[in-house]
Design a protein around this motif. Structure first.
Motif, PDB file in Angstrom:
ATOM      1  N   GLN A  86       0.878  -1.289  -0.081  1.00 13.47           N
ATOM      2  CA  GLN A  86      -0.006  -0.055  -0.076  1.00 13.47           C
ATOM      3  C   GLN A  86       0.874   1.183  -0.090  1.00 13.47           C
ATOM      4  O   GLN A  86       0.424   2.333  -0.615  1.00 13.47           O
ATOM      5  N   LYS A 145       3.295   1.755  -1.873  1.00 16.99           N
ATOM      6  CA  LYS A 145       3.841   2.148  -3.209  1.00 16.99           C
ATOM      7  C   LYS A 145       2.790   2.962  -3.963  1.00 16.99           C
ATOM      8  O   LYS A 145       2.982   3.573  -4.647  1.00 16.99           O
ATOM      9  N   LYS A 146       1.497   2.817  -3.189  1.00 17.69           N
ATOM     10  CA  LYS A 146       0.287   3.578  -4.003  1.00 17.69           C
ATOM     11  C   LYS A 146      -0.034   4.828  -3.259  1.00 17.69           C
ATOM     12  O   LYS A 146      -0.928   5.401  -3.546  1.00 17.69           O
ATOM     13  N   ASN A 172      -0.799   8.434  -2.076  1.00 16.69           N
ATOM     14  CA  ASN A 172      -0.688   9.671  -2.679  1.00 16.69           C
ATOM     15  C   ASN A 172      -1.822  10.448  -1.913  1.00 16.69           C
ATOM     16  O   ASN A 172      -3.062  10.470  -2.134  1.00 16.69           O
ATOM     17  N   SER A 227       3.859  11.316  -2.019  1.00 12.54           N
ATOM     18  CA  SER A 227       3.813  10.217  -2.920  1.00 12.54           C
ATOM     19  C   SER A 227       5.267   9.680  -3.324  1.00 12.54           C
ATOM     20  O   SER A 227       6.122  10.387  -2.899  1.00 12.54           O
TER      21      SER A 227
END
Length: 768
Positions: A355, A357-358, A360, A369
């Motif tokens: 999570q 890595k995602k 933002n 991010s």
């Protein structure tokens, strides 16, 4: 970190109903200690059991915030990475940590040093410095950061005089040696990619024996460290720092320190005792007074209470929130307008890693991010150490750098900078001053490319830019100016009427033509006299006419060549010369035949009367006209710019077109002259009365001598002399060989002799 976690735990939007726990370890900036902590984290914490349902029983660490130093983060990541425990660093900037093959679980909220290295190289280039010194920490941060900077600097054409490494664990002699290198160096700019603790020892060494003024360029690890501002000789330092942030509520949280909170935390206890120089209970040293409870942190002006320079602190804040968002995305689901979180779900650290890595999100206006390498968008503030009126130094933001912007827009300044020792002029740091236009750079043997000599451009070449590596030749019709930085049109030259030589030659030509006309006038006025009648007046007048044309045709050799003048000058020269030679040849034949006709029984004169004489002149001249016509039709002379005779001038002259045509014209003239000379030699012993044979013989001898010397002179001399030789040859041949030797004696007799020509003739006849 504590402030952020408490803020999250009190939030109704992020992880509602779930509270985060934490444990803080001090690695003491030591790799062995960091490795020891890493093993503790990977072995999981001891399970904590509560009677209530408000906490899970998992003791496995879901994520790690830290470390500060890159070397510490490298050690930590190598141990916890295989267990898929995500690590979010707030201050490890080594570009090596972007390698996902080696550090798959590493993230950071601080930009990679690769971006900072590029920004520093562009900064140095922006201010025109190409000769710098470099100092770095002997660590992964310093070595990798400096390697990236040197690579970027090399691409920008920047040379490094020295590159020294240092570490606070090294002996003082090492710092003394580096300080001596800085003092002896010729570069005035020093780029320091170092940790604050390492650089502090070097600056203290320089403080003992000051070096010449140096402009310091700092990396983010020390350039925004307020503890370093005490080194006043570093005033004017510039560098890139982490962007400042505003965290609402942080100051109140920091100042809300009650005695109970302080006593409950060993870290706060140590901080409190050091700040107020007192001891809390029995834990403090005996030489300090007891804290009496009146100590108020709000009354102090110390770095702890100053949140105007929040930089690295905000990176910690972002790191905690990034982990919280990752956990939120793993355990929470949004249904309609409400968010439901399963606080009893046992999540694995691998899910948090996925999570992260995602992630933002935006917090207080700051976006968070990570890219594919786990790095954030690189943004820096350009900071400058400026002296206040009081003499103290403050950190002032004077510009920004945003790696996400297009090339050419990434770096910008918005305030004036002050430089070394508070100066306003940008310091100069070059190995060699710039080579001015008109010179080229030649590298000095054994030295970097920034060290060179400025060599003037060779003849015929220029350089029109500063620091040109090469000179280039001017176009054919141009020549460098005296400074050799501009190509100017070459002056075009030709034999002009405005020049002294042109005036002299024109005067001779006009004078010769005038003399021929005067002679013709004298002959015409005395046309009934025996000497004129005896000299074949028709051929004499034709010869004088051709002499006039010969003298005047030399004027076509003066002035700017054009198509018509180039064709006229050679053809008119050849035709009029042949006409003249034909007349002389006719007179020679007449003299020879006249005396042959006096022999008994000879009737040769009837074969060489006036009609035959005219036919002879016309025939010989027609051959030359035919040669010239063929020459003009096949390959006529034409004007050309001669660029080979002189380097700095263009000679405008007439090209021959066909060399065969030119030499055919000259050769035919020479052939007639030889033929005339032979006939004159044959008639040289005839009686003297009205016998021109001897005069013609001598004139033809001079003609041939001049003609033989004219050809090598024409081929050997330069353009201007060649034209003059050609005109002089025309003048000399016609003036001396015809005007002087043939007509001058007759004019003298006509004008000055008072004797009766008939009596003279009778005396000569008796003698004959």
């Amino acid at each position: 970190m504590i402030f952020a976690i408490e803020e999250i735990n009190n939030s109704t939007e992020l992880l509602p109903g779930i509270k985060l726990g934490y444990q803080i370890y001090d690695s003491c900036a030591s790799v062995p200690v960091a490795v020891h902590v890493a093993f503790q984290l990977s072995n999981s914490l001891d399970p904590v059991f509560y009677t209530g349902d408000n906490c899970s029983q998992s003791g496995m660490v879901k994520a790690v915030v830290g470390e500060n130093g890159s070397s510490l983060s490298i050690s930590l990541s190598r141990i916890i990475g295989p267990f898929n425990i995500p690590q979010v660093s707030h201050f490890s900037t080594c570009a090596c940590l972007s390698d996902k093959q080696q550090y798959p679980s590493f993230f950071r909220t601080v930009p990679s040093d690769q971006f900072q290295a590029d920004a520093l190289a562009k900064l140095v280039k922006h201010f025109g410095w190409n000769w710098i010194g470099a100092v770095r920490s002997d660590s992964d941060y310093g070595n990798n950061g400096m390697a990236s900077f040197l690579d970027a600097a090399r691409k920008e054409g920047i040379c490094v005089e020295y590159s020294e490494s240092l570490s606070r664990t090294q002996p003082r002699s090492r710092f003394q040696r580096v300080a001596d290198v800085i003092r002896r160096s010729t570069s005035t700019v020093v780029v320091a990619f170092a940790a604050a603790g390492d650089l502090r020892l070097l600056l203290e060494e320089l403080l003992l024996e000051p070096s010449p003024p140096r402009q310091w360029i700092g990396s983010e690890a020390w350039v925004t460290n307020t503890d370093m501002l005490r080194f006043s000789f570093c005033a004017g330092t510039i560098g890139f720092g982490i962007e400042r942030s505003v965290i609402p509520g942080l100051r109140d949280f920091l100042l809300d320190l009650s005695p109970s909170k302080v006593a409950a935390s060993p870290v706060l206890t140590e901080f409190w005792e050091e700040t107020f120089n007192c001891r809390l209970g029995k834990s403090a040293a005996t030489d300090k007074r007891l804290c009496d409870g009146t100590e108020d942190i709000k009354t102090l002006q110390i770095p702890y209470t100053d949140i105007s320079q929040i930089r690295i602190t905000s990176m910690v804040y972002k790191a905690v929130y990034a982990i919280a968002h990752a956990i939120h995305n793993a355990v929470c689901q949004k249904t309609n307008s409400t968010t439901q979180c399963d606080k009893f779900t046992r999540i694995e650290s691998k899910e948090v890693l996925t999570q992260l890595k995602k992630v933002n999100f935006s917090q207080h206006g700051y976006d968070v991010s990570f890219d594919a390498n786990g790095d954030p968008v690189a943004r820096y503030e350009l900071v400058n150490w400026q002296k206040r009126e009081s003499g103290s130094i403050e950190i002032v933001t004077v510009g920004h750098y945003d790696a996400s912007l297009p090339v050419g827009q990434k770096f910008r300044t918005n305030r004036n900078l002050t430089w070394v020792n508070g100066g306003t002029q940008v310091p100069v740091s070059v190995c060699t001053n710039s080579c001015s236009p008109g010179t080229r750079k030649v590298l000095q043997k054994g030295k970097p490319i920034c060290c060179y000599d400025c060599i003037p451009c060779p003849e015929g070449e220029i350089s029109n830019v500063t620091d040109s590596p090469d000179c280039f030749p001017c176009p054919n019709e141009f020549w460098p100016n005296a400074e050799r930085d501009t190509c100017l049109p070459k002056p075009v030259e030709f034999l002009s009427y405005n020049e002294v030589l042109g005036i002299i030659l024109a005067a001779f030509s006009v004078g010769g033509a005038s003399l021929a006309i005067i002679t013709a006038a004298v002959f015409y006025r005395n046309r009934t006299s025996p000497i004129v009648r005896a000299n074949n007046s028709e051929l004499s007048f034709l010869l004088l006419f051709s002499l006039t044309l010969c003298f005047l045709c030399s004027l076509t050799f003066i002035g700017a060549p054009s198509e018509w003048s180039c064709m006229l000058r050679h053809t008119a020269f050849g035709i009029t010369f042949v006409l003249c030679m034909s007349c002389v040849l006719g007179k020679t034949i007449v003299v020879l035949m006249a005396f042959k006709a006096t022999l008994p029984g000879s009737n040769v004169m009837k074969w060489f009367g006036p009609p035959q004489q005219r036919m002879t002149v016309v025939s010989f001249t027609f051959i030359q006209v035919l040669i010239c016509t063929i020459w003009l039709v096949l390959s006529p002379p034409f004007p050309m710019k001669n660029l080979t005779i002189y380097k700095k001038r263009i000679i405008l002259e007439c090209a021959l077109g066909s060399a065969i045509g030119f030499w055919s014209v000259l050769g035919y003239i020479g052939l007639l002259a030889v033929f005339c000379f032979v006939l004159a030699v044959l008639a040289r012993k005839l009686p003297d009365n009205f016998n021109e044979a001897k005069l013609i013989t001598f004139s033809m001898l001079i003609f041939c001598a001049v003609w033989i010397t004219f050809i090598p002179a024409y081929l050997s001399f330069s353009w201007e002399i060649t034209v003059a030789v050609e005109i002089f040859a025309i003048y000399w041949l016609q003036f001396w060989t015809n005007t002087v030797y043939i007509f001058a004696p007759k004019c003298f007799i006509i004008l000055f002799s008072r004797k009766t020509p008939k009596k003279n003739l009778m005396k000569q006849n008796q003698s004959f």
